[in-house]
Write a protein that holds these residues in place. Structure first.
Motif, PDB file in Angstrom:
ATOM      1  N   LEU A   1       8.103  -9.787  -6.760  1.00 38.62           N
ATOM      2  CA  LEU A   1       8.116 -11.204  -7.157  1.00 38.62           C
ATOM      3  C   LEU A   1       8.817 -11.411  -8.496  1.00 38.62           C
ATOM      4  CD1 LEU A   1       4.474 -12.322  -6.244  1.00 38.62           C
ATOM      5  CD2 LEU A   1       6.535 -12.346  -4.814  1.00 38.62           C
ATOM      6  N   ARG A   2       8.700 -10.405  -9.355  1.00 36.87           N
ATOM      7  CA  ARG A   2       9.227 -10.455 -10.714  1.00 36.87           C
ATOM      8  C   ARG A   2       8.547 -11.531 -11.552  1.00 36.87           C
ATOM      9  NH1 ARG A   2      15.561  -9.115  -9.325  1.00 36.87           N
ATOM     10  NH2 ARG A   2      15.118  -7.028  -8.544  1.00 36.87           N
ATOM     11  N   MET A   3       7.279 -11.746 -11.218  1.00 36.61           N
ATOM     12  CA  MET A   3       6.415 -12.662 -11.970  1.00 36.61           C
ATOM     13  C   MET A   3       4.975 -12.426 -11.511  1.00 36.61           C
ATOM     14  SD  MET A   3       7.071 -16.311  -9.998  1.00 36.61           S
ATOM     15  CE  MET A   3       5.543 -17.091 -10.471  1.00 36.61           C
ATOM     16  N   PRO A   4       3.992 -12.757 -12.340  1.00 41.63           N
ATOM     17  CA  PRO A   4       2.607 -12.629 -11.882  1.00 41.63           C
ATOM     18  C   PRO A   4       2.263 -13.747 -10.906  1.00 41.63           C
ATOM     19  CG  PRO A   4       2.669 -13.460 -14.128  1.00 41.63           C
ATOM     20  CD  PRO A   4       4.088 -13.162 -13.735  1.00 41.63           C
ATOM     21  N   LEU A   5       1.433 -13.441  -9.941  1.00 43.66           N
ATOM     22  CA  LEU A   5       0.939 -14.444  -8.993  1.00 43.66           C
ATOM     23  C   LEU A   5      -0.573 -14.315  -8.965  1.00 43.66           C
ATOM     24  CD1 LEU A   5       1.369 -16.672  -6.913  1.00 43.66           C
ATOM     25  CD2 LEU A   5       1.723 -14.882  -5.184  1.00 43.66           C
ATOM     26  N   HIS A   6      -1.230 -15.211  -9.691  1.00 46.86           N
ATOM     27  CA  HIS A   6      -2.682 -15.182  -9.809  1.00 46.86           C
ATOM     28  C   HIS A   6      -3.325 -15.982  -8.687  1.00 46.86           C
ATOM     29  CE1 HIS A   6      -2.817 -13.168 -13.686  1.00 46.86           C
ATOM     30  NE2 HIS A   6      -1.741 -13.869 -13.992  1.00 46.86           N
TER      31      HIS A   6
ATOM     32  N   ALA B   1      -5.031 -12.406   3.907  1.00 46.13           N
ATOM     33  CA  ALA B   1      -4.052 -11.359   3.575  1.00 46.13           C
ATOM     34  C   ALA B   1      -3.938 -11.206   2.067  1.00 46.13           C
ATOM     35  CB  ALA B   1      -2.695 -11.692   4.189  1.00 46.13           C
ATOM     36  N   TRP B   2      -3.909 -12.328   1.357  1.00 41.41           N
ATOM     37  CA  TRP B   2      -3.806 -12.291  -0.111  1.00 41.41           C
ATOM     38  C   TRP B   2      -5.029 -11.607  -0.710  1.00 41.41           C
ATOM     39  CZ3 TRP B   2      -3.085 -17.322  -3.469  1.00 41.41           C
ATOM     40  CH2 TRP B   2      -2.618 -16.984  -4.739  1.00 41.41           C
ATOM     41  N   HIS B   3      -6.228 -11.960  -0.247  1.00 41.68           N
ATOM     42  CA  HIS B   3      -7.454 -11.328  -0.751  1.00 41.68           C
ATOM     43  C   HIS B   3      -7.404  -9.820  -0.545  1.00 41.68           C
ATOM     44  CE1 HIS B   3     -10.265 -15.092  -0.534  1.00 41.68           C
ATOM     45  NE2 HIS B   3      -9.174 -15.308  -1.236  1.00 41.68           N
ATOM     46  N   LEU B   4      -7.004  -9.405   0.650  1.00 46.86           N
ATOM     47  CA  LEU B   4      -6.942  -7.970   0.919  1.00 46.86           C
ATOM     48  C   LEU B   4      -5.894  -7.305   0.032  1.00 46.86           C
ATOM     49  CD1 LEU B   4      -7.993  -5.558   2.510  1.00 46.86           C
ATOM     50  CD2 LEU B   4      -6.313  -6.112   4.299  1.00 46.86           C
ATOM     51  N   HIS B   5      -4.752  -7.941  -0.148  1.00 43.31           N
ATOM     52  CA  HIS B   5      -3.710  -7.371  -1.001  1.00 43.31           C
ATOM     53  C   HIS B   5      -4.234  -7.191  -2.429  1.00 43.31           C
ATOM     54  CE1 HIS B   5       0.794  -7.456  -2.330  1.00 43.31           C
ATOM     55  NE2 HIS B   5       0.223  -6.286  -2.536  1.00 43.31           N
TER      56      HIS B   5
ATOM     57  N   GLY C   1       0.803  -1.220   0.000  1.00 44.63           N
ATOM     58  CA  GLY C   1       0.000   0.000   0.000  1.00 44.63           C
ATOM     59  C   GLY C   1       0.828   1.258   0.000  1.00 44.63           C
ATOM     60  N   PRO C   2       0.144   2.393  -0.051  1.00 45.55           N
ATOM     61  CA  PRO C   2       0.847   3.675  -0.089  1.00 45.55           C
ATOM     62  C   PRO C   2       1.606   3.944   1.213  1.00 45.55           C
ATOM     63  CG  PRO C   2      -1.546   3.969  -0.349  1.00 45.55           C
ATOM     64  CD  PRO C   2      -1.298   2.528  -0.126  1.00 45.55           C
ATOM     65  N   ALA C   3       2.793   4.479   1.083  1.00 43.39           N
ATOM     66  CA  ALA C   3       3.643   4.758   2.245  1.00 43.39           C
ATOM     67  C   ALA C   3       3.030   5.815   3.157  1.00 43.39           C
ATOM     68  CB  ALA C   3       5.023   5.209   1.776  1.00 43.39           C
ATOM     69  N   ASP C   4       2.193   6.701   2.611  1.00 42.20           N
ATOM     70  CA  ASP C   4       1.629   7.785   3.408  1.00 42.20           C
ATOM     71  C   ASP C   4       0.224   7.476   3.936  1.00 42.20           C
ATOM     72  OD1 ASP C   4       0.363   7.822   0.955  1.00 42.20           O
ATOM     73  OD2 ASP C   4       0.475  10.000   0.718  1.00 42.20           O
ATOM     74  N   ALA C   5      -0.207   6.227   3.850  1.00 38.97           N
ATOM     75  CA  ALA C   5      -1.550   5.858   4.315  1.00 38.97           C
ATOM     76  C   ALA C   5      -1.646   6.008   5.831  1.00 38.97           C
ATOM     77  CB  ALA C   5      -1.877   4.433   3.908  1.00 38.97           C
ATOM     78  N   ALA C   6      -2.715   6.621   6.303  1.00 41.93           N
ATOM     79  CA  ALA C   6      -2.925   6.788   7.744  1.00 41.93           C
ATOM     80  C   ALA C   6      -3.318   5.456   8.389  1.00 41.93           C
ATOM     81  CB  ALA C   6      -4.003   7.834   7.992  1.00 41.93           C
TER      82      ALA C   6
ATOM     83  N   PHE D   1      -5.848  -3.973  -3.250  1.00 40.14           N
ATOM     84  CA  PHE D   1      -4.902  -2.890  -3.530  1.00 40.14           C
ATOM     85  C   PHE D   1      -4.345  -3.172  -4.926  1.00 40.14           C
ATOM     86  CE2 PHE D   1      -5.346  -2.755   0.949  1.00 40.14           C
ATOM     87  CZ  PHE D   1      -4.834  -1.564   1.445  1.00 40.14           C
ATOM     88  N   SER D   2      -5.213  -3.169  -5.922  1.00 32.62           N
ATOM     89  CA  SER D   2      -4.879  -3.718  -7.239  1.00 32.62           C
ATOM     90  C   SER D   2      -3.696  -3.032  -7.921  1.00 32.62           C
ATOM     91  CB  SER D   2      -6.102  -3.719  -8.155  1.00 32.62           C
ATOM     92  OG  SER D   2      -6.587  -2.412  -8.341  1.00 32.62           O
ATOM     93  N   ARG D   3      -3.599  -1.727  -7.831  1.00 31.93           N
ATOM     94  CA  ARG D   3      -2.454  -1.048  -8.460  1.00 31.93           C
ATOM     95  C   ARG D   3      -1.145  -1.480  -7.790  1.00 31.93           C
ATOM     96  NH1 ARG D   3      -6.431   2.626  -8.691  1.00 31.93           N
ATOM     97  NH2 ARG D   3      -6.922   3.483 -10.720  1.00 31.93           N
ATOM     98  N   ASP D   4      -1.166  -1.522  -6.465  1.00 30.59           N
ATOM     99  CA  ASP D   4       0.017  -1.954  -5.735  1.00 30.59           C
ATOM    100  C   ASP D   4       0.372  -3.387  -6.109  1.00 30.59           C
ATOM    101  OD1 ASP D   4       1.873  -1.412  -3.226  1.00 30.59           O
ATOM    102  OD2 ASP D   4       1.041  -3.429  -2.994  1.00 30.59           O
ATOM    103  N   TYR D   5      -0.637  -4.255  -6.118  1.00 29.79           N
ATOM    104  CA  TYR D   5      -0.397  -5.675  -6.378  1.00 29.79           C
ATOM    105  C   TYR D   5       0.134  -5.901  -7.795  1.00 29.79           C
ATOM    106  CZ  TYR D   5      -1.059 -10.736  -6.357  1.00 29.79           C
ATOM    107  OH  TYR D   5      -0.844 -12.087  -6.409  1.00 29.79           O
TER     108      TYR D   5
END
Length: 183
Positions: free
Chosen positions: A91-96, A71-75, A18-23, A78-82
């Protein structure tokens, strides 16, 4: 070589979702949405990173525990981050994430795959997976799927042990009341 000695592990260890500046941090959101303590959520986040390492390096398909899957579902939300940061840069690869198609064959496949994931975890991380986050395959696929999500605003949630105590106390009170009426 231990998983901890790999470049992938160092990238995972340094990565913050997630964003580094998230509260409200990812770990705080994970704790809130699952009604976990902050400590437990932080531990699940570490286990999620270990799962991701296994997904890239174990050499076979892996299956997460239910907590790690949360945790994976929540990540994934955060689709742009993921998809724009985590998969290509860390990861340097997709993880579906692929859900089960259901049925006995799929249950058996995921049961066996999960057991293999636990064995690979121990082999690569040099210790067994923590049982409070990674229960055995029987619990993961035969007991835990019976769980349902309950909104505590809509229901009373009483732990089983306390429920038995309440039931026993009510039973004794009713018995005493009935005896008092009869006498």
């Amino acid at each position: 070589m231990s998983a901890f000695e790999t470049d992938l592990w160092w990238r995972l260890a340094d990565y913050e979702i997630g964003p580094a500046d998230a509260a409200f941090t990812f770990a705080q959101r994970l704790a809130r949405e699952n009604r976990w303590s902050a400590d437990y959520a932080a531990r699940v986040l570490t286990e999620y990173k270990r799962f991701c390492w296994l997904a890239c390096e174990a050499g076979h398909e892996v299956t997460p525990s239910d907590a790690v899957d949360q945790a994976w579902h929540l990540h994934l939300t955060f689709s742009r981050d993921y998809w724009e940061r985590f998969c290509p840069e860390v990861l340097r690869m997709p993880l579906h994430h692929g859900p089960t198609a259901g049925g006995t064959v799929e249950r058996t496949r995921y049961y066996d795959q999960y057991a293999q994931t636990l064995a690979s975890y121990e082999a690569h991380f040099g210790e067994p997976a923590p049982e409070d986050i990674w229960p055995d395959a029987r619990r993961r696929f035969l007991v835990d799927p019976k769980a349902v999500r309950v909104n505590p605003a809509d229901a009373f949630i009483v732990p089983r042990g306390k429920a038995y105590g309440f039931a026993a106390a009510i039973g004794l009170a009713l018995t005493a009341l009935a005896l008092g009426v009869l006498l």
